[in-house]
Scaffold this motif. Structure first.
Motif, PDB file in Angstrom:
ATOM      1  N   ALA A  58      32.039  29.048  14.300  1.00 41.42           N
ATOM      2  CA  ALA A  58      31.951  29.793  13.043  1.00 41.42           C
ATOM      3  C   ALA A  58      31.484  31.226  13.265  1.00 41.42           C
ATOM      4  O   ALA A  58      31.755  32.102  12.430  1.00 41.42           O
ATOM      5  CB  ALA A  58      31.002  29.086  12.082  1.00 41.42           C
ATOM      6  N   SER A  59      30.791  31.491  14.383  1.00 43.45           N
ATOM      7  CA  SER A  59      30.260  32.830  14.632  1.00 43.45           C
ATOM      8  C   SER A  59      30.049  33.029  16.124  1.00 43.45           C
ATOM      9  O   SER A  59      30.141  32.091  16.915  1.00 43.45           O
ATOM     10  CB  SER A  59      28.937  33.039  13.886  1.00 43.45           C
ATOM     11  N   ALA A  60      29.755  34.280  16.478  1.00 42.52           N
ATOM     12  CA  ALA A  60      29.447  34.622  17.872  1.00 42.52           C
ATOM     13  C   ALA A  60      28.281  35.605  17.880  1.00 42.52           C
ATOM     14  O   ALA A  60      28.283  36.583  17.120  1.00 42.52           O
ATOM     15  CB  ALA A  60      30.665  35.232  18.565  1.00 42.52           C
ATOM     16  N   ASP A  61      27.273  35.344  18.714  1.00 31.87           N
ATOM     17  CA  ASP A  61      26.089  36.192  18.805  1.00 31.87           C
ATOM     18  C   ASP A  61      26.136  37.050  20.066  1.00 31.87           C
ATOM     19  O   ASP A  61      26.595  36.602  21.125  1.00 31.87           O
ATOM     20  CB  ASP A  61      24.821  35.333  18.818  1.00 31.87           C
ATOM     21  N   PHE A  62      25.618  38.277  19.927  1.00 31.95           N
ATOM     22  CA  PHE A  62      25.505  39.198  21.049  1.00 31.95           C
ATOM     23  C   PHE A  62      24.156  39.911  20.952  1.00 31.95           C
ATOM     24  O   PHE A  62      23.561  39.995  19.871  1.00 31.95           O
ATOM     25  CB  PHE A  62      26.627  40.242  21.040  1.00 31.95           C
ATOM     26  N   ALA A  64      43.515  36.173  18.726  1.00 38.27           N
ATOM     27  CA  ALA A  64      43.929  35.140  17.768  1.00 38.27           C
ATOM     28  C   ALA A  64      43.343  33.797  18.184  1.00 38.27           C
ATOM     29  O   ALA A  64      43.232  33.506  19.376  1.00 38.27           O
ATOM     30  CB  ALA A  64      45.450  35.060  17.696  1.00 38.27           C
ATOM     31  N   PRO A  65      42.907  32.955  17.244  1.00 39.02           N
ATOM     32  CA  PRO A  65      43.033  33.111  15.796  1.00 39.02           C
ATOM     33  C   PRO A  65      41.787  33.672  15.137  1.00 39.02           C
ATOM     34  O   PRO A  65      41.595  33.508  13.939  1.00 39.02           O
ATOM     35  CB  PRO A  65      43.256  31.663  15.353  1.00 39.02           C
ATOM     36  N   LEU A  66      40.893  34.314  15.908  1.00 40.15           N
ATOM     37  CA  LEU A  66      39.631  34.806  15.372  1.00 40.15           C
ATOM     38  C   LEU A  66      39.861  35.945  14.388  1.00 40.15           C
ATOM     39  O   LEU A  66      40.592  36.895  14.687  1.00 40.15           O
ATOM     40  CB  LEU A  66      38.725  35.269  16.506  1.00 40.15           C
ATOM     41  N   LYS A  67      39.218  35.854  13.214  1.00 38.40           N
ATOM     42  CA  LYS A  67      39.284  36.899  12.201  1.00 38.40           C
ATOM     43  C   LYS A  67      37.878  37.111  11.645  1.00 38.40           C
ATOM     44  O   LYS A  67      37.173  36.160  11.333  1.00 38.40           O
ATOM     45  CB  LYS A  67      40.231  36.507  11.059  1.00 38.40           C
ATOM     46  N   LEU A  68      37.496  38.386  11.512  1.00 33.51           N
ATOM     47  CA  LEU A  68      36.159  38.709  11.023  1.00 33.51           C
ATOM     48  C   LEU A  68      36.033  38.430   9.534  1.00 33.51           C
ATOM     49  O   LEU A  68      36.896  38.795   8.744  1.00 33.51           O
ATOM     50  CB  LEU A  68      35.847  40.184  11.274  1.00 33.51           C
ATOM     51  N   ALA A  69      34.922  37.795   9.153  1.00 28.87           N
ATOM     52  CA  ALA A  69      34.588  37.634   7.740  1.00 28.87           C
ATOM     53  C   ALA A  69      33.400  38.526   7.381  1.00 28.87           C
ATOM     54  O   ALA A  69      33.366  39.135   6.316  1.00 28.87           O
ATOM     55  CB  ALA A  69      34.262  36.184   7.419  1.00 28.87           C
ATOM     56  N   ARG A  70      32.432  38.624   8.287  1.00 30.45           N
ATOM     57  CA  ARG A  70      31.235  39.413   8.019  1.00 30.45           C
ATOM     58  C   ARG A  70      30.572  39.793   9.334  1.00 30.45           C
ATOM     59  O   ARG A  70      30.683  39.063  10.323  1.00 30.45           O
ATOM     60  CB  ARG A  70      30.270  38.614   7.138  1.00 30.45           C
ATOM     61  N   VAL A  71      29.888  40.947   9.329  1.00 30.41           N
ATOM     62  CA  VAL A  71      29.160  41.418  10.507  1.00 30.41           C
ATOM     63  C   VAL A  71      27.692  41.559  10.148  1.00 30.41           C
ATOM     64  O   VAL A  71      27.348  42.198   9.138  1.00 30.41           O
ATOM     65  CB  VAL A  71      29.714  42.766  11.004  1.00 30.41           C
ATOM     66  N   GLU A  72      26.821  40.955  10.946  1.00 31.31           N
ATOM     67  CA  GLU A  72      25.376  41.093  10.781  1.00 31.31           C
ATOM     68  C   GLU A  72      24.846  41.882  11.966  1.00 31.31           C
ATOM     69  O   GLU A  72      24.848  41.384  13.094  1.00 31.31           O
ATOM     70  CB  GLU A  72      24.718  39.719  10.683  1.00 31.31           C
ATOM     71  N   LEU A  73      24.407  43.104  11.707  1.00 33.48           N
ATOM     72  CA  LEU A  73      23.992  44.031  12.774  1.00 33.48           C
ATOM     73  C   LEU A  73      22.576  44.490  12.498  1.00 33.48           C
ATOM     74  O   LEU A  73      22.291  45.076  11.437  1.00 33.48           O
ATOM     75  CB  LEU A  73      24.946  45.222  12.837  1.00 33.48           C
ATOM     76  N   THR A  80      32.635  50.340  12.114  1.00 32.47           N
ATOM     77  CA  THR A  80      33.943  50.129  11.502  1.00 32.47           C
ATOM     78  C   THR A  80      34.356  48.675  11.679  1.00 32.47           C
ATOM     79  O   THR A  80      34.405  48.170  12.795  1.00 32.47           O
ATOM     80  CB  THR A  80      35.003  51.044  12.137  1.00 32.47           C
ATOM     81  N   GLU A  81      34.648  48.013  10.551  1.00 32.06           N
ATOM     82  CA  GLU A  81      35.033  46.605  10.569  1.00 32.06           C
ATOM     83  C   GLU A  81      36.484  46.454  10.143  1.00 32.06           C
ATOM     84  O   GLU A  81      36.877  46.940   9.087  1.00 32.06           O
ATOM     85  CB  GLU A  81      34.144  45.788   9.622  1.00 32.06           C
ATOM     86  N   LEU A  82      37.269  45.779  10.960  1.00 30.98           N
ATOM     87  CA  LEU A  82      38.623  45.388  10.615  1.00 30.98           C
ATOM     88  C   LEU A  82      38.736  43.875  10.798  1.00 30.98           C
ATOM     89  O   LEU A  82      37.802  43.233  11.270  1.00 30.98           O
ATOM     90  CB  LEU A  82      39.649  46.119  11.491  1.00 30.98           C
ATOM     91  N   LEU A  86      28.803  38.116  14.805  1.00 32.87           N
ATOM     92  CA  LEU A  86      30.135  38.203  14.210  1.00 32.87           C
ATOM     93  C   LEU A  86      30.426  36.873  13.534  1.00 32.87           C
ATOM     94  O   LEU A  86      30.503  35.836  14.192  1.00 32.87           O
ATOM     95  CB  LEU A  86      31.193  38.485  15.286  1.00 32.87           C
ATOM     96  N   ARG A  87      30.577  36.889  12.220  1.00 35.62           N
ATOM     97  CA  ARG A  87      30.920  35.670  11.489  1.00 35.62           C
ATOM     98  C   ARG A  87      32.424  35.670  11.225  1.00 35.62           C
ATOM     99  O   ARG A  87      32.973  36.655  10.719  1.00 35.62           O
ATOM    100  CB  ARG A  87      30.143  35.588  10.174  1.00 35.62           C
ATOM    101  N   PHE A  88      33.065  34.542  11.545  1.00 33.51           N
ATOM    102  CA  PHE A  88      34.512  34.439  11.411  1.00 33.51           C
ATOM    103  C   PHE A  88      34.875  33.790  10.076  1.00 33.51           C
ATOM    104  O   PHE A  88      34.015  33.242   9.375  1.00 33.51           O
ATOM    105  CB  PHE A  88      35.093  33.645  12.578  1.00 33.51           C
TER     106      PHE A  88
END
Length: 305
Positions: A117-121, A65-74, A84-86, A108-110
């Motif tokens: 706003a996002s996190a890169d891996f 918390a409080p991170l919530k997924l909005a979109r995944v760019e893979l 699987t995205e939740l 990972l876009r929040f």
């Protein structure tokens, strides 16, 4: 002369050990299957974290918390057997299409308003996989922006829903009948006279010449005929109806919203509030004001029929 297997074994172990140490995705002392923690700050990291994945092995990203997924760019998503995205979790299962050493970008876009706003891996295909990656905000990272944005979104949705409900309600007498505000007994009215049913205070910019109170089921209204005796325009900004015991009626609206010109006479001002039958038995003090100023109208002893 070729080296014997026994002589090559120490060299092989040394090379494998060097390869493992060179992987930046694992902190010292962790095994390939260990869980790890990635902490995000409000600013972009100097180095993109690497996460080791393996064909046929699940790797799960858990968002705190409080991170919530909005979109995944893979990158090359089609090469994964399962993605699987939740709201607070991402699970990836690489297929055998990826060879060891392959590097794939993951972003990972929040939800809107989150900081960051996002996190890169970088996902690195390896012979070992990190089964679980916990993604949290760094201690002390401010996320009030996210909270405020989320509160504003909720409030905006509620306002839109309320406006839609109001838009669908009929106006006029039909609206009163449809919402149950008027029954067979109709609308009750009571004339109020200065010095008898109410007392007005001197020296205020508006002078109340006449007042009438109305009541239907659950609603009350006070209609004032006023003179603007000041030298400036007057615009209603708010009103309060306070009972003798300190109870405040919920004021729904004050009309009109347009200014009353200086010297205007016998202009109508309406204050509407929620009034139950029990509350209507009491006496109230009305205060009516414009923005940033003390009350322009103060009436004591106001009653409803």
């Amino acid at each position: 002369m070729p080296a014997s297997p026994s002589a090559a074994l120490p060299l092989l172990l040394l090379l494998v050990g060097a390869s493992a140490v060179a992987q930046p995705s694992l902190p010292p002392g962790e095994t390939a299957d260990a869980s790890r923690l990635v902490e995000l700050s409000a600013t972009a990291p100097k180095q993109v974290p690497e996460v080791r994945i393996r064909s046929g092995r699940l790797t799960t990203f858990l968002l705190g918390a409080p991170l919530k997924l909005a979109r995944v760019e893979l990158e090359e998503r089609e090469g994964f057997s399962r993605v699987t995205e939740l709201a607070d979790m991402l699970t990836v299962l690489p297929s055998k299409a990826f060879t060891v050493g392959r590097r794939l970008k993951l972003r990972l876009r929040f939800v809107e308003g989150t900081v960051p706003a996002s996190a890169d891996f970088v996902l690195v295909v390896s012979t070992g996989a990190e089964m679980q990656v916990e993604v949290n905000l760094q201690p002390g990272t401010p996320y009030s922006t996210w909270q405020e944005a989320e509160a504003e979104r909720i409030q905006a949705r509620q306002c839109r829903a309320e406006l839609e409900r109001e838009r669908q309600k009929p106006d006029g007498l039909t609206g009163l009948l449809a919402t149950g505000r008027v029954d067979k007994t109709g609308l009750s009215a009571r004339s109020l006279y200065a010095g008898m049913q109410f007392t007005r205070l001197p020296g205020q910019p508006l002078t109340v010449q006449e007042a009438t109170s109305y009541r239907s089921l659950g609603l009350g209204a006070l209609v004032l005929e006023v003179d603007n005796v000041s030298s400036r325009p007057w615009t209603a900004a708010g009103a309060a109806l306070v009972g003798e015991g300190g109870e405040r009626l919920k004021v729904l609206r004050v009309w009109p919203t347009e200014p009353l010109a200086p010297g205007a006479t016998w202009r109508r001002v309406v204050v509407e509030a929620e009034v139950t039958e029990a509350q209507a038995r009491g006496r109230f003090t009305l205060s009516l004001w414009q923005e940033g100023e003390p009350p322009s109208v103060s009436l004591e002893g106001v009653t409803f029929p």
